[in-house]
Motif scaffolding. Structure first.
Motif, PDB file in Angstrom:
ATOM      1  N   UNK A  14       1.469  -1.503  -0.447  1.00  0.00           N
ATOM      2  CA  UNK A  14      -0.298  -0.059  -0.409  1.00  0.00           C
ATOM      3  C   UNK A  14       0.558   0.701   0.181  1.00  0.00           C
ATOM      4  N   UNK A  15       0.498   1.932  -0.913  1.00  0.00           N
ATOM      5  CA  UNK A  15       1.003   3.342  -1.331  1.00  0.00           C
ATOM      6  C   UNK A  15       0.673   4.636  -0.348  1.00  0.00           C
ATOM      7  N   UNK A  16       0.687   5.288   1.073  1.00  0.00           N
ATOM      8  CA  UNK A  16      -0.123   5.687   1.743  1.00  0.00           C
ATOM      9  C   UNK A  16       0.620   7.055   1.158  1.00  0.00           C
ATOM     10  N   UNK A  17      -0.536   8.444   1.488  1.00  0.00           N
ATOM     11  CA  UNK A  17      -0.197   9.923   0.805  1.00  0.00           C
ATOM     12  C   UNK A  17       0.982  10.437   2.393  1.00  0.00           C
ATOM     13  N   UNK A  29      -3.402  -1.632   9.082  1.00  0.00           N
ATOM     14  CA  UNK A  29      -5.331  -1.649   8.717  1.00  0.00           C
ATOM     15  C   UNK A  29      -5.455  -3.625   8.763  1.00  0.00           C
ATOM     16  N   UNK A  54      -8.358  -3.969   7.183  1.00  0.00           N
ATOM     17  CA  UNK A  54      -8.934  -4.517   6.327  1.00  0.00           C
ATOM     18  C   UNK A  54      -7.882  -4.421   4.616  1.00  0.00           C
ATOM     19  N   UNK A  97     -22.305   1.604   8.840  1.00  0.00           N
ATOM     20  CA  UNK A  97     -21.364   2.878   8.457  1.00  0.00           C
ATOM     21  C   UNK A  97     -19.989   2.731   9.569  1.00  0.00           C
ATOM     22  N   UNK A  98     -18.600   3.172   8.929  1.00  0.00           N
ATOM     23  CA  UNK A  98     -17.594   3.130  10.226  1.00  0.00           C
ATOM     24  C   UNK A  98     -17.677   4.483   9.640  1.00  0.00           C
ATOM     25  N   UNK A 142     -11.555   6.089   9.023  1.00  0.00           N
ATOM     26  CA  UNK A 142     -12.118   5.206   8.329  1.00  0.00           C
ATOM     27  C   UNK A 142     -12.434   6.683   7.478  1.00  0.00           C
ATOM     28  N   UNK A 151     -10.162   8.481   4.932  1.00  0.00           N
ATOM     29  CA  UNK A 151      -9.799   7.843   3.502  1.00  0.00           C
ATOM     30  C   UNK A 151     -10.319   7.472   2.562  1.00  0.00           C
ATOM     31  N   UNK A 199     -13.481   8.337   0.470  1.00  0.00           N
ATOM     32  CA  UNK A 199     -14.207   8.921  -1.336  1.00  0.00           C
ATOM     33  C   UNK A 199     -15.386   9.405  -1.313  1.00  0.00           C
ATOM     34  N   UNK A 200     -16.442   8.940   0.016  1.00  0.00           N
ATOM     35  CA  UNK A 200     -17.672  10.168  -0.051  1.00  0.00           C
ATOM     36  C   UNK A 200     -17.877  10.962   1.252  1.00  0.00           C
ATOM     37  N   UNK A 247     -20.445  10.945   6.486  1.00  0.00           N
ATOM     38  CA  UNK A 247     -22.254  11.849   5.577  1.00  0.00           C
ATOM     39  C   UNK A 247     -23.223  10.565   5.148  1.00  0.00           C
ATOM     40  N   UNK A 275     -15.285  -4.683   4.252  1.00  0.00           N
ATOM     41  CA  UNK A 275     -15.170  -5.482   5.372  1.00  0.00           C
ATOM     42  C   UNK A 275     -14.387  -3.975   6.202  1.00  0.00           C
ATOM     43  N   UNK A 276     -14.027  -2.908   5.443  1.00  0.00           N
ATOM     44  CA  UNK A 276     -13.416  -1.572   6.163  1.00  0.00           C
ATOM     45  C   UNK A 276     -15.008  -1.488   7.172  1.00  0.00           C
ATOM     46  N   UNK A 277     -15.916  -0.891   5.682  1.00  0.00           N
ATOM     47  CA  UNK A 277     -17.366   0.051   6.029  1.00  0.00           C
ATOM     48  C   UNK A 277     -18.128  -0.491   5.018  1.00  0.00           C
ATOM     49  N   UNK A 328     -21.170   0.438   3.998  1.00  0.00           N
ATOM     50  CA  UNK A 328     -21.225   1.537   3.344  1.00  0.00           C
ATOM     51  C   UNK A 328     -21.429   2.029   2.791  1.00  0.00           C
ATOM     52  N   UNK A 335     -15.539   6.693  -7.379  1.00  0.00           N
ATOM     53  CA  UNK A 335     -14.788   8.453  -7.308  1.00  0.00           C
ATOM     54  C   UNK A 335     -13.268   7.222  -6.652  1.00  0.00           C
ATOM     55  N   UNK A 340      -9.596   8.656  -6.429  1.00  0.00           N
ATOM     56  CA  UNK A 340      -9.054   9.338  -5.518  1.00  0.00           C
ATOM     57  C   UNK A 340      -8.165   9.909  -5.706  1.00  0.00           C
ATOM     58  N   UNK A 392      -4.874   9.944  -4.190  1.00  0.00           N
ATOM     59  CA  UNK A 392      -4.089   8.991  -3.483  1.00  0.00           C
ATOM     60  C   UNK A 392      -4.095   7.351  -3.636  1.00  0.00           C
TER      61      UNK A 392
END
Lengths: 219, 86
Positions: free
Chosen positions: A101-104, A112, A114, A196-197, A202, A205, A207-208, A215, B22-24, B26, B37, B39, B41
């Motif tokens: 994984x390449x986090x910014x 993590x 997941x 929802x988490x 969570x 990161x 995108x929504x 939201x 698994x993470x979310x 929703x 969507x 991103x 990143x």
């Protein structure tokens, strides 16, 4: 022998020994990384290797497979793994599944869940395709995008191992992963209400998200 | 999810979708409802995967050759020091 030459040779010996320790440290810390570094890039596809459609490989020779497409008919999942390390010992043995994984901006302090789950699903699929995964390791490597980009731009060696990254190693338990998958599939196929988490980590990161907040309540 | 129609249980689910669920769950629901969507990143990460893998082989084989070279030099230096002093 001339004392200068003697000193020079002794210094060279000490420096080389220290350099050797530095290069081998990852092997000493973890046998799996030693095997990964020794792994030879496989010329076969993962399917050919697992279905024995190859010239019989040398016993114990470790192979690295990258970005292989895998499918499981039993669990009805498919995907493309980052890297899988296998060797031949009468049967194909899955040594490790690696997910990069390449986090910014920030390297995670701890792995993590997941990301571990994703790598575990690849291991599960490979097991169903014929690999033996009793001692399989799940490895997640986080490498900052800046670090990886710099390494690539400078055409440096070892970008794949990301020396300044963080590595997390865990064991693979097939039954545990199958249970997690079963739970997710029940939610999916029985169309249960999505949960929802809404933790900060969570939502950052997601995108929504809106202003880094969850939201879900607005839909 | 929610009140959507029954999903086809013969379809193959994508592992990356399962990771999201698994993470979310929703977030997965929104992905299917609104659309993916991408991103910056994620796009950068995808690009780096390809670039790093293309360099990867060289790095791994040179590491092994380097270790062998250092072992040979170390043994050579040790031999000269030991036998040179005799």
């Amino acid at each position: 022998m001339d004392s200068f030459l003697e000193t020079f040779i002794l210094s060279a010996f000490i420096i080389c020994t220290l350099l050797l320790v530095y290069l081998l440290r990852s092997r000493w810390h973890n046998k799996t990384f030693g095997k990964i570094l020794d792994a030879k890039r496989s010329s076969w596809s993962i399917q050919d290797f697992l279905e024995h459609r190859t010239n019989r490989p040398h016993q114990g020779q470790v192979f690295s497979f990258k970005e292989g497409l895998v499918t499981s008919s039993t669990y009805r999942i498919k995907g493309r793994f980052d890297q899988a390390i296998l060797y031949w010992d009468a049967n194909p043995i899955l040594e490790a599944v690696i997910e990069r994984k390449f986090p910014r901006r920030i390297l995670p302090e701890k792995v993590r869940n997941e990301d571990v789950f994703q790598a575990e699903l690849y291991a599960l699929t490979l097991t169903e395709m014929g690999a033996i995964s009793a001692d399989c390791k799940i490895i997640v490597i986080y490498c900052l995008q800046q670090e990886a980009s710099t390494c690539v731009d400078r055409n440096r060696d070892g970008c794949l191992n990301c020396r300044k990254g963080r590595r997390f190693v865990s064991g693979f338990n097939l039954n545990r992963v199958a249970k997690k998958l079963d739970k997710l599939n029940k939610e999916w196929y029985k169309s249960k209400t999505p949960r929802a988490n809404s933790s900060r980590d969570s939502c950052i990161i997601c995108p929504y998200s809106r202003k880094r907040g969850c939201k879900h309540s607005t839909i | 999810m929610g009140t959507t129609s029954n999903r086809d249980s013969t379809e193959f689910r994508n592992i990356s979708d399962l990771r999201i669920q698994y993470q979310c769950s929703y977030r997965l629901y929104l992905k299917h409802k609104i659309g993916d969507r991408p991103t910056l990143e994620r796009e950068k990460g995808r690009q780096l995967h390809q670039e790093v893998f293309s360099l990867g082989e060289r790095g791994e084989s040179i590491n092994t050759r380097l270790i062998l070279a250092v072992i040979i030099i170390t043994l050579f230096a040790a031999a000269i020091w030991i036998f040179g002093g005799l």
